[in-house]
Design an enzyme around this catalytic site. Structure first.
Site, PDB file in Angstrom:
ATOM      1  N   ASP A 194      -8.963  37.813   7.039  1.00 22.42           N
ATOM      2  CA  ASP A 194      -8.806  39.237   6.740  1.00 22.42           C
ATOM      3  C   ASP A 194      -9.946  39.980   7.417  1.00 22.42           C
ATOM      4  O   ASP A 194     -11.073  39.984   6.912  1.00 22.42           O
ATOM      5  CB  ASP A 194      -8.818  39.505   5.236  1.00 22.42           C
ATOM      6  CG  ASP A 194      -8.379  40.936   4.904  1.00 22.42           C
ATOM      7  OD1 ASP A 194      -8.653  41.844   5.709  1.00 22.42           O
ATOM      8  OD2 ASP A 194      -7.771  41.151   3.842  1.00 22.42           O
ATOM      9  N   ARG A 256       5.545  41.903   3.815  1.00 21.82           N
ATOM     10  CA  ARG A 256       6.420  42.801   4.541  1.00 21.82           C
ATOM     11  C   ARG A 256       7.024  42.059   5.724  1.00 21.82           C
ATOM     12  O   ARG A 256       6.351  41.284   6.409  1.00 21.82           O
ATOM     13  CB  ARG A 256       5.657  44.050   5.032  1.00 21.82           C
ATOM     14  CG  ARG A 256       5.419  45.097   3.964  1.00 21.82           C
ATOM     15  CD  ARG A 256       6.711  45.749   3.509  1.00 21.82           C
ATOM     16  NE  ARG A 256       6.540  46.840   2.568  1.00 21.82           N
ATOM     17  CZ  ARG A 256       6.534  46.711   1.249  1.00 21.82           C
ATOM     18  NH1 ARG A 256       6.660  45.501   0.717  1.00 21.82           N
ATOM     19  NH2 ARG A 256       6.405  47.765   0.475  1.00 21.82           N
ATOM     20  N   ASP A 280      10.839  36.406   1.071  1.00 22.12           N
ATOM     21  CA  ASP A 280      11.334  37.398   0.115  1.00 22.12           C
ATOM     22  C   ASP A 280      11.548  38.751   0.774  1.00 22.12           C
ATOM     23  O   ASP A 280      12.129  39.642   0.169  1.00 22.12           O
ATOM     24  CB  ASP A 280      10.336  37.548  -1.055  1.00 22.12           C
ATOM     25  CG  ASP A 280      10.825  38.511  -2.115  1.00 22.12           C
ATOM     26  OD1 ASP A 280      11.951  38.322  -2.625  1.00 22.12           O
ATOM     27  OD2 ASP A 280      10.094  39.469  -2.440  1.00 22.12           O
ATOM     28  N   GLU A 285      16.311  45.416   5.700  1.00 26.37           N
ATOM     29  CA  GLU A 285      16.738  45.058   4.349  1.00 26.37           C
ATOM     30  C   GLU A 285      17.871  45.958   3.875  1.00 26.37           C
ATOM     31  O   GLU A 285      17.725  47.190   3.933  1.00 26.37           O
ATOM     32  CB  GLU A 285      15.550  45.131   3.380  1.00 26.37           C
ATOM     33  CG  GLU A 285      14.476  44.119   3.707  1.00 26.37           C
ATOM     34  CD  GLU A 285      13.331  44.083   2.708  1.00 26.37           C
ATOM     35  OE1 GLU A 285      12.542  43.125   2.727  1.00 26.37           O
ATOM     36  OE2 GLU A 285      13.212  45.031   1.904  1.00 26.37           O
ATOM     37  N   HIS A 304      13.737  40.464  -1.817  1.00 26.55           N
ATOM     38  CA  HIS A 304      12.605  41.378  -2.016  1.00 26.55           C
ATOM     39  C   HIS A 304      12.384  41.690  -3.495  1.00 26.55           C
ATOM     40  O   HIS A 304      12.371  42.854  -3.917  1.00 26.55           O
ATOM     41  CB  HIS A 304      12.803  42.671  -1.231  1.00 26.55           C
ATOM     42  CG  HIS A 304      11.511  43.404  -0.966  1.00 26.55           C
ATOM     43  ND1 HIS A 304      11.334  44.234   0.107  1.00 26.55           N
ATOM     44  CD2 HIS A 304      10.331  43.429  -1.643  1.00 26.55           C
ATOM     45  CE1 HIS A 304      10.106  44.742   0.091  1.00 26.55           C
ATOM     46  NE2 HIS A 304       9.481  44.262  -0.973  1.00 26.55           N
ATOM     47  N   ILE A 305      12.177  40.647  -4.286  1.00 34.72           N
ATOM     48  CA  ILE A 305      12.000  40.823  -5.731  1.00 34.72           C
ATOM     49  C   ILE A 305      10.678  40.249  -6.241  1.00 34.72           C
ATOM     50  O   ILE A 305      10.475  40.123  -7.447  1.00 34.72           O
ATOM     51  CB  ILE A 305      13.167  40.198  -6.526  1.00 34.72           C
ATOM     52  CG1 ILE A 305      13.375  38.734  -6.128  1.00 34.72           C
ATOM     53  CG2 ILE A 305      14.441  41.001  -6.298  1.00 34.72           C
ATOM     54  CD1 ILE A 305      14.439  38.025  -6.962  1.00 34.72           C
TER      55      ILE A 305
END
Length: 349
Positions: A194, A256, A280, A285, A304-305
């Site tokens: 990061d 994402r 996910d 989408e 996407h949950i």
């Protein structure tokens, strides 16, 4: 004070009102809901990931002093048709469905809810990892269709244990930190990339910072993505990066879709250059039903949950309500995008 609350099928307007009334019991409320998640996200030239007709919403929120939305759009026209509007709140981690520039042009701060689904997404990430590695999802699908798949016990098809493995975490924000903590507790050595977090802060959490992504990728047995997508990191994991990973490695994306080149991922997975993936999120989408990744036996997919829990629905509103209260008291909450030179004096209260 007039407070307009625009909820949806996940963050109900009633939930918003219950949370806000704890802090603002004597104010006037107007509520409505947009048709999400039954309708997919839209985007226009101003905002993205929204559902709802701005013109219909404008007629309801035009008298509001405070407007709070979940996925409903907040456009320039909505802002300009609401002369009393002083604060905008968005119960999501980032207010992507709010026209920030228009809000700033009208000297309106925008509060939001970073970290609202951090616990939910971190837990789900571990679940996706285990489901993909250990054939949980595929085993369930086969058995529910009446098939006892003995091949799941063949050595070539079984997964690996996490204990003693090297995990790579990209992004050390609210979610990445939680995922790293759980992976450590399961016996993994955790590396993290990061560039926005000081290496000393990563090391203080018992995680090994890695300065270059290219240095991290060849070392890991599993890779999990938790960066916020920007123009700069679009497709940060693509053909070149996937080629650096072990053929036995497993990849998880609950962040994402744009962080990962899914065409390159398909080629790697189908050619055996990567063990498997759990996804996910997708760049489009919902993804096309004929998307080739959906047909691969070494891919576990969900719609996407990862962040969808009841606690998330309430926590996002709580963070926004507390920020609104701080603004009303003359403060400057951290979870707020302020116009240049904005001052509470004469604006709120």
């Amino acid at each position: 004070m007039n407070i307009a609350l625009v909820g949806d099928g996940f963050v109900h307007a009633d939930i918003m009102e219950a949370v806000f009334r704890e802090l603002f019991p004597n104010d006037t409320y107007v509520k409505l809901e947009v048709d999400w998640p039954s309708r997919p996200f839209q985007r226009n030239d101003e905002v993205v990931e929204y559902v709802g007709d701005p013109s219909e919403l404008s007629s309801v929120v035009k008298q509001a002093d405070v407007l709070v939305v979940s996925v409903a759009p907040v456009t320039r026209a909505m802002i300009e048709s609401s002369p009393n509007l002083k604060i905008i709140g968005c119960t999501r981690g980032g207010p992507v469905n709010v026209n920030i520039a228009a809000a700033h042009d009208h000297n309106i701060p925008v509060v939001f809810a970073p970290g609202r689904n951090a616990a939910a997404t971190a837990e789900y990430t571990i679940g996706m990892l285990l489901a993909g590695l250990r054939n949980i999802g595929h085993g369930h699908a086969a058995l529910s269709q009446g098939r006892w798949v003995h091949e799941f016990y063949l050595y070539e098809n079984v997964g690996f244990e996490l204990d003693g493995k090297v995990a790579g975490v990209i992004g050390f924000g609210n979610v990445g930190q939680r995922v790293a903590y759980v992976l450590k507790s399961l016996g993994c050595t955790v590396l993290c990339y990061d560039p926005w977090v000081p290496p000393s802060a990563i090391a203080a959490a018992g995680v090994s910072p890695v300065e270059r992504l290219e240095e991290l990728l060849p070392q890991v047995d599993l890779l999990t993505l938790h960066a916020r997508q920007t123009a700069e990191n679009y497709h940060m994991i693509s053909e070149e990066q996937l080629a650096r990973m072990k053929p036995s490695a497993f990849l998880v994306n609950t962040s994402r879709g744009g962080l990962l080149d899914y065409d390159a991922l398909f080629r790697s997975l189908s050619a055996g250059r990567l063990r498997g993936a759990a996804l996910d999120v997708f760049e489009e989408e919902p993804p096309p039903l004929d998307h080739p990744l959906l047909r691969l036996p070494n891919v576990t997919v969900t719609p996407h949950i990862a962040g969808a829990t009841r606690e998330t629905a309430a926590r996002g509103t709580q963070l926004v309500a507390e920020a609104v209260r701080e603004l009303l008291n003359g403060g400057r909450p951290n979870n707020c995008k302020f116009p240049d030179g904005w001052s509470a004096k004469g604006k709120v209260g």
